[in-house]
Design an enzyme around this catalytic site. Structure first.
Site, PDB file in Angstrom:
ATOM      1  N   HIS A  69      -2.824   1.665  -0.280  1.00 24.60           N
ATOM      2  CA  HIS A  69      -3.781   2.779  -0.185  1.00 24.60           C
ATOM      3  C   HIS A  69      -5.188   2.250  -0.480  1.00 24.60           C
ATOM      4  O   HIS A  69      -5.902   2.753  -1.358  1.00 24.60           O
ATOM      5  CB  HIS A  69      -3.391   3.877  -1.162  1.00 24.60           C
ATOM      6  CG  HIS A  69      -3.943   5.227  -0.797  1.00 24.60           C
ATOM      7  ND1 HIS A  69      -3.576   5.902   0.339  1.00 24.60           N
ATOM      8  CD2 HIS A  69      -4.859   6.027  -1.421  1.00 24.60           C
ATOM      9  CE1 HIS A  69      -4.217   7.055   0.402  1.00 24.60           C
ATOM     10  NE2 HIS A  69      -5.008   7.149  -0.653  1.00 24.60           N
TER      11      HIS A  69
ATOM     12  N   SER B  28      -7.977   8.562   3.280  1.00 23.56           N
ATOM     13  CA  SER B  28      -7.266   9.427   2.349  1.00 23.56           C
ATOM     14  C   SER B  28      -7.780  10.868   2.462  1.00 23.56           C
ATOM     15  O   SER B  28      -7.754  11.448   3.552  1.00 23.56           O
ATOM     16  CB  SER B  28      -7.391   8.873   0.928  1.00 23.56           C
ATOM     17  OG  SER B  28      -6.481   9.496   0.060  1.00 23.56           O
TER      18      SER B  28
ATOM     19  N   ASP C 224       1.792   1.509   1.715  1.00 22.57           N
ATOM     20  CA  ASP C 224       1.045   2.589   1.059  1.00 22.57           C
ATOM     21  C   ASP C 224       2.013   3.562   0.385  1.00 22.57           C
ATOM     22  O   ASP C 224       2.773   4.246   1.068  1.00 22.57           O
ATOM     23  CB  ASP C 224       0.196   3.326   2.098  1.00 22.57           C
ATOM     24  CG  ASP C 224      -0.773   4.326   1.488  1.00 22.57           C
ATOM     25  OD1 ASP C 224      -0.570   4.725   0.329  1.00 22.57           O
ATOM     26  OD2 ASP C 224      -1.724   4.722   2.179  1.00 22.57           O
TER      27      ASP C 224
END
Length: 276
Positions: free
Chosen positions: A255, A97, A227
């Site tokens: 995620h 991320s 995601d």
């Protein structure tokens, strides 16, 4: 637990495995402490021959809270400071991320320090991910997290809600572990102001597509097909921006990094490191 510094920012870090292993730095995402990298995941990497380090980004975990605005460039310099503290002239990087963005900047701006790059659930641009599914997920996230948790138990419930919004749909969530990291990280949790600074750092850095053309390290891009935060097209944009990068996607992955995918992901990181 050890500390080093980058200017006035103190950075907490820790290592797993023997110094003779392949150096691998793990970089977490927005607001997440380094314990977001599961201890058992780190141990599995050690078993494959890595000397693993993980650290708390500025404004997260046990690292300093910043006193002013910053960008991904400064956050990448934090990562380099950890490499320096470890005596690593170069290292393999794996970031998730926001941590993927930080790792990308490290690979583009510190070419001689990065042996390989694994960018997970990330993007080359803070805006490439937005679509209707993302918007709905963000709205649910804001509703679930609008109240500051009053204690460790409330923090557990809050983080469980976050995983149910952003996490994998094809794999069970490890609720016991989620509760534990929420509880263990409660004292040093990222507050709203710190979270805003991290988010602003990504936005202020803008579109880094052109910059990523400078990356020379062998690169793997991992994206979850479920995601809602960084959809597959964000991963594809990352892979397209980095010369020679390879994109791998996983059905049902959100995620997060489900335990069931650890063997496949570790195999990929190990194979990439062999090229670095």
């Amino acid at each position: 637990m050890n500390t080093t510094n980058n200017g006035d920012i103190d950075l907490a870090y820790e290592t797993f495995g023997a110094a003779k292993g392949l150096p691998l730095l793990l970089i977490q995402g927005a607001s997440a402490p380094m314990i977001g990298w599961h201890d058992e995941f780190c141990a599995a990497l050690v078993a494959r021959g890595f000397h693993v380090a993980r650290f708390d980004n500025r404004d997260a975990g046990r690292s300093s809270r910043a006193r002013k605005r910053y960008t991904l460039t400064e956050m990448a310099a934090d990562g380099i400071a950890v490499l320096d503290a470890l005596g690593w002239s170069g290292a393999h990087l794996a970031g998730v991320s926001l941590g993927g963005m930080i790792a990308q900047v490290m690979a583009a701006r510190h070419v001689d320090r990065v042996l390989s790059l694994t960018s997970m659930s990330s993007a080359p641009d803070p805006f490439v991910r937005w679509d209707r599914r993302t918007t709905l997920a963000i709205l649910k996230f804001l509703a679930a997290t609008r109240k500051k948790p009053g204690g460790p138990k409330a923090a557990e419930e809050k983080l469980l809600k976050v995983f149910r919004i952003f996490g994998s749909t094809g794999y069970p969530h490890d609720e016991a572990w989620i509760r534990r990291i929420a509880r263990d990280g409660f004292e040093h949790r990222t507050d709203f102001a710190a979270a805003k600074r991290q988010a602003r750092a990504a936005r202020a850095s803008g579109d880094r597509t052109a910059e990523l053309a400078a990356v020379e390290a062998p690169t793997l891009v991992i994206a979850g097909e479920a995601d809602p935060v960084q959809p597959v097209r964000a991963g594809r944009a990352t892979a397209d921006a980095i010369p020679g990068a390879r994109l791998v996607t996983y059905p049902g992955m959100g995620h997060d990094l489900p335990r069931e995918l650890w063997p496949a992901v570790i195999d990929e990181i190990h194979a990439l490191a062999a090229k670095g």
